[in-house]
Design an enzyme around this catalytic site. Sequence first.
Site, PDB file in Angstrom:
ATOM      1  CD  GLU A   1      -2.774   1.365   2.379  1.00 31.33           C
ATOM      2  OE1 GLU A   1      -2.771   0.481   3.261  1.00 31.33           O
ATOM      3  OE2 GLU A   1      -3.582   2.311   2.349  1.00 31.33           O
TER       4      GLU A   1
ATOM      5  CD  GLU B   1      -6.408  -1.311   6.627  1.00 29.80           C
ATOM      6  OE1 GLU B   1      -5.375  -0.724   6.329  1.00 29.80           O
ATOM      7  OE2 GLU B   1      -7.552  -0.879   6.384  1.00 29.80           O
TER       8      GLU B   1
ATOM      9  CG  ASN C   1      -4.845   5.083   0.846  1.00 30.86           C
ATOM     10  OD1 ASN C   1      -5.709   4.355   1.315  1.00 30.86           O
ATOM     11  ND2 ASN C   1      -3.539   4.899   1.105  1.00 30.86           N
TER      12      ASN C   1
ATOM     13  CG  ASP D   1      -8.534   1.665   3.244  1.00 28.89           C
ATOM     14  OD1 ASP D   1      -8.212   0.734   3.986  1.00 28.89           O
ATOM     15  OD2 ASP D   1      -7.829   2.688   3.058  1.00 28.89           O
TER      16      ASP D   1
HETATM   17  P1  C2E Z   1      -5.051   3.484   5.658  1.00 30.53           P
HETATM   18  O1  C2E Z   1      -5.291   3.663   4.218  1.00 30.53           O
HETATM   19  O2  C2E Z   1      -5.958   2.592   6.391  1.00 30.53           O
HETATM   20  O3  C2E Z   1      -3.566   3.045   5.819  1.00 30.53           O
HETATM   21  C1  C2E Z   1      -3.160   2.174   6.760  1.00 30.53           C
HETATM   22  C2  C2E Z   1      -2.674   2.869   7.951  1.00 30.53           C
HETATM   23  O4  C2E Z   1      -2.452   1.928   8.984  1.00 30.53           O
HETATM   24  C3  C2E Z   1      -1.334   3.520   7.723  1.00 30.53           C
HETATM   25  O5  C2E Z   1      -1.249   4.655   8.508  1.00 30.53           O
HETATM   26  C4  C2E Z   1      -0.367   2.508   8.249  1.00 30.53           C
HETATM   27  O6  C2E Z   1       0.861   3.050   8.618  1.00 30.53           O
HETATM   28  C5  C2E Z   1      -1.136   2.018   9.428  1.00 30.53           C
HETATM   29  N1  C2E Z   1      -0.707   0.658   9.828  1.00 30.53           N
HETATM   30  C6  C2E Z   1      -0.218  -0.331   9.052  1.00 30.53           C
HETATM   31  N2  C2E Z   1       0.012  -1.456   9.793  1.00 30.53           N
HETATM   32  C7  C2E Z   1      -0.343  -1.169  11.036  1.00 30.53           C
HETATM   33  C8  C2E Z   1      -0.370  -1.905  12.273  1.00 30.53           C
HETATM   34  O7  C2E Z   1       0.001  -3.054  12.348  1.00 30.53           O
HETATM   35  N3  C2E Z   1      -0.832  -1.259  13.380  1.00 30.53           N
HETATM   36  C9  C2E Z   1      -1.240   0.036  13.333  1.00 30.53           C
HETATM   37  N4  C2E Z   1      -1.674   0.601  14.424  1.00 30.53           N
HETATM   38  N5  C2E Z   1      -1.257   0.761  12.179  1.00 30.53           N
HETATM   39  C10 C2E Z   1      -0.811   0.179  11.065  1.00 30.53           C
HETATM   40  P2  C2E Z   1      -0.746   5.984   7.987  1.00 30.53           P
HETATM   41  O8  C2E Z   1       0.309   5.804   7.007  1.00 30.53           O
HETATM   42  O9  C2E Z   1      -0.547   6.845   9.158  1.00 30.53           O
HETATM   43  O10 C2E Z   1      -2.019   6.494   7.193  1.00 30.53           O
HETATM   44  C11 C2E Z   1      -3.157   6.833   7.830  1.00 30.53           C
HETATM   45  C12 C2E Z   1      -4.234   7.031   6.871  1.00 30.53           C
HETATM   46  O11 C2E Z   1      -3.984   8.178   6.103  1.00 30.53           O
HETATM   47  C13 C2E Z   1      -4.399   5.940   5.849  1.00 30.53           C
HETATM   48  O12 C2E Z   1      -5.123   4.899   6.373  1.00 30.53           O
HETATM   49  C14 C2E Z   1      -5.079   6.615   4.756  1.00 30.53           C
HETATM   50  O13 C2E Z   1      -6.470   6.658   5.010  1.00 30.53           O
HETATM   51  C15 C2E Z   1      -4.538   7.985   4.840  1.00 30.53           C
HETATM   52  N6  C2E Z   1      -3.522   8.153   3.823  1.00 30.53           N
HETATM   53  C16 C2E Z   1      -2.210   7.813   3.850  1.00 30.53           C
HETATM   54  N7  C2E Z   1      -1.629   8.166   2.694  1.00 30.53           N
HETATM   55  C17 C2E Z   1      -2.585   8.708   1.933  1.00 30.53           C
HETATM   56  C18 C2E Z   1      -2.606   9.252   0.644  1.00 30.53           C
HETATM   57  O14 C2E Z   1      -1.607   9.291  -0.087  1.00 30.53           O
HETATM   58  N8  C2E Z   1      -3.798   9.718   0.195  1.00 30.53           N
HETATM   59  C19 C2E Z   1      -4.910   9.671   0.967  1.00 30.53           C
HETATM   60  N9  C2E Z   1      -6.044  10.152   0.458  1.00 30.53           N
HETATM   61  N10 C2E Z   1      -4.930   9.162   2.157  1.00 30.53           N
HETATM   62  C20 C2E Z   1      -3.762   8.671   2.648  1.00 30.53           C
HETATM   63 MG    MG Z   2      -5.565   2.563   2.768  1.00 31.56          MG
HETATM   64 MG    MG Z   3      -7.051   1.326   5.973  1.00 33.47          MG
END
Ligand code: C2E
Ligand code: MG
Ligand code: MG
Length: 739
Positions: free
Chosen positions: A513, A691, A571, A634
Site C-alpha cells: 500500500e 490490515e 488511497n 478500505d
Molecule cells: P489506511 O489507508 O488505512 O492506511 C493504513 C494505515 O495503517 C497507515 O497509517 C499505516 O501506517 C497504518 N498501519 C499499518 N500497519 C499497522 C499496524 O500493524 N498497526 C497500526 N496501528 N497501524 C498500522 P498511515 O500511514 O498513518 O495512514 C493513515 C491514513 O492516512 C491511511 O489509512 C489513509 O487513510 C490515509 N492516507 C495515507 N496516505 C494517503 C494518501 O496518499 N492519500 C490519501 N487520500 N490518504 C492517505
Molecule cells: Mg488505505
Molecule cells: Mg485502511
Amino acid sequence: MLKNKRLIKLTVSLFAVLSCLLMMLTVSGEEDKEVLVIGVPADRTPVFYVDEASDEIVGIGVDVMRIAAKNAGYEPVFVDLQEATLKDALDSDAYDVVMPFGSAISSTEGKQSIVSESLIETPFTFVTEKNRNLSQFRNLKVGMLRSQSGVAETVRQRYPGITISTYETMDECVKALRGKKVDALLHNSYVWSYILQKPSYSDLKIQPAAVFSMEFRAGTLDTPKGQEIMERLNQGIGKITDTQRQAIALDYTSRRLYRYDLSDYLYQYKLVLLVFLLLLVSLIAFAMRRQKAASRKREEQIRQLVDIDPLTNMLSMNGFRKRVEELLHTHPDIQYLITYNNVRNFKFINDSLGREAGDDLLRFWGRKLLENLSEEETACRITADHFAILRRIQDEEKIKQDERNIIEPVRNFFIDQGKGTRVQICTGIYVLTPEDYQKIDVDKTLDFARLAEQRLRNTRKDGYEFYNPEEWKRGKQVADVCGRLPVAIREKELQVWYQPQVNYETGEIIGAEALCRWNHDKLGWLRPSEFIPILEEAGLIYDLDCYMWNQVCQDLQRWNQQGQHRTVSVNLSRCDIREELNIPGQFFDLIKAYDLTPDQLRIEITESAFAENPELLIRMTVKLREFGFQVEMDDFGSGYSSLHMLKEVPVDRIKLDLDFLSGAGDPERGRIIISHVVQLVQSLGMNLIAEGVENVSQANFLKSRGCIEMQGFYFYKPMSSSEFEELGEKPSSKNPEPK
Ligand code: C2E
Ligand code: MG
Ligand code: MG
C-alpha cells in the site's frame, strides 16, 4: 344792418330746420329698409364663419348675399342656423331665407321651397395624398362630409361610376383616405383652402383641375311672401358683377383663417418639442446625478469622519467593525485571529518624552501596520494607545516576518532615535472559531483578545498571550500545512512510502500500500493524520493524491523495467469522489502514460465514502473495474459498516481493519464477528485482506478462519521506496509455513 343780421339769422335757422328735416328724412328712409333675416351654417370657413374680432358672421357667401340683399333694398341680418339640416331650417319662422342651396328641396314638414338665382358658382375639387394623381374619375371611391349630402347627391347623378362614402368629421375623412378606404376626398375648394392649412394635413394635395361647379343659392318656402322675397333678391343678384364675386372669393381664400389648436402646435413643432423634451430630461437627469453625487460625497465625508481615525489615518473602531464583518463574510475560508494591542509604558512615554512623541509613536505604528497588512486584513486604533488587528493566521515564516517588520521597529522606535526608551507592547490574541464566522460579533471577539491582553499585563511582562491557545495551534497547523503544500510537492518534501502486503501461507509479498509521508521543512516528519484531514477540509487533498498516484506509477514503471511486475494499492480520499474529476479516466491515462497494466493498480476507497454519495461511488467503482483496475473497500469494520454497502458496491477486495479487535468491547465477540465476516466476504465472491496485523496470534487466528492476505506491523512497517525496492520479492520471515 340790423335788418341784414335778422336776415342772416333767419337764413341760418331755415338752413338748420331744412338740414334737420333732410336728416330725419334720411333716417326714416333707412329705418324703412326692410330687414332680411338670413340663416346660414356658420361652421364653413371661409364661406360662412364667425369673425373673431367683430363676432359677426362673415365669409364669401355672406359678402355676396349682402350685396344681393342690399341691391334688392333689404337690410340683411345673418344668423347662425340652429337646426341640424337645411330642410329643418326651412320650416322655421326665425329666418326669411336660408342658405346655401344647390336646388329647391322640400322642407322636413314636406312643404315646397323655392330658391334664388345662383349667387356664385362654387368650384368643387378632389384632394388626395401627395404622391397620388387622379387621371380619371370613373370607379373612383370618394369620401365627403355627411353635411354635404346634397352635393353628394348631385355628384352621384353627374358621375354614376363614383362611389361616395360620407363621414361625420374631416378627420374621419382624412383617416379613410390615409387608410386607403377612399381614393380621394371631395369638398368645395374654398373650404379646402381653409382646411388644408392644418399642419397635420400637409401630406394632402388639391388635384389641380376643379371637377365641377355647384350653384350657390338662397331658399325659402314657396309662399306669397317667399315669392316676393325671391323676386326682389333675384333682381339684386342680377346686379352683382363677376368682378365683385371674384374679388370676394380671392379675398377670403387668400386669408390665413385657420387657427392652430394645441394638436396643431404639437404636430407643427414636434421636432423642436422632442429636442426640447430631450434637453429637459437630460437636464433633469444631470441635475439629479449631481445632486446624488453631492449627497454621496457628503455621506462619504461623514463616513470618513466616523470611520477614520484622524491621528493615524487608520480605521476608527466603527470603521474596523464594519470592515471585519465584511471580510469575514467574503472570506469564510480564511483562518483569522484578532489582536488587542496596548503600549504598556505609554503613560511613561507621554510624561517623559512629551505627548507629541507619544503621538509620533502611534502614527509610526499605524503606518507600519498599514504597510504590512494584506487586502484581506485590517487594523484600527480603538482609542489612545490601543490598537486592534484582524490578521490571517500565518505560517511560521510570516510570523517571524511580522516580528521583524512591525513589532521590532515599534519596540525600538525611541531607541532608534537615541532616546533610550523601549516600547513595551502587550498583545492579546483571540483565534476565530467556526462559530465566529456563523454569527459575527466583532466586539465579543475583541473582548476575548482584551482579556488575554489584561492577563499578560497583570504579569508585568510584555509580548503576547492567547485567549484560546488550542485554536491557535490548530489554526497554525492549518496555515503550516495548506500554505506549504505547493512548495512541499515541488521540493519533494512529500514522499511515497510502501507497506508490503503478504500471503501468510506462502510468505510471498503480494503487493504494497502506498502511504504518504511528509518531511516538513519546519515541523519535521508529519504523519498522514496530521495533514490529511486538514487538506481534506481545505479542499486540497486532490492535489496531494494526484501527486502520490503519479509517483507510484513512476515507481511501478521503473520496477517493470527492472523486471519486477508489482501491484500497489493507492488511497483515494472520499473528497476525490466527485463527478467532474473523472477519476477512472485519470487512472486510465496514468497507466497509459507509464506503460503499466491495469492490474498493477488497486484503488482503495474508504468505507465511509459510501455513506456520503453511494450512487456516485457505485458508478465510479463499476467504471474503474471496467478499465481493469481492482477496487478495494478500505477500513472495513472501523466505521459504521453497512450490509447495504456490501450488497451494492461491487468491489474486488475488502480490507478488514483489525482495529476492530483491539477497540472497546469483548474481544471474543470481536473474533466471532470476524470469523463470520471472513465467511460472508468469501461467500460473496470477494477477496479479503486484513490490515493492522500486529502480532502472530492475530495472524494465526485470521489464517485459521481462512483470511491469508495480511498487512501490518507484524510483517512490515511502511518503508521508503528504495527500501521496498531492495526488499525485492523475498518472502516474509514472519511466515509460519515457508515453502
Ligand atoms: P489506511 O489507508 O488505512 O492506511 C493504513 C494505515 O495503517 C497507515 O497509517 C499505516 O501506517 C497504518 N498501519 C499499518 N500497519 C499497522 C499496524 O500493524 N498497526 C497500526 N496501528 N497501524 C498500522 P498511515 O500511514 O498513518 O495512514 C493513515 C491514513 O492516512 C491511511 O489509512 C489513509 O487513510 C490515509 N492516507 C495515507 N496516505 C494517503 C494518501 O496518499 N492519500 C490519501 N487520500 N490518504 C492517505
Ligand atoms: Mg488505505
Ligand atoms: Mg485502511
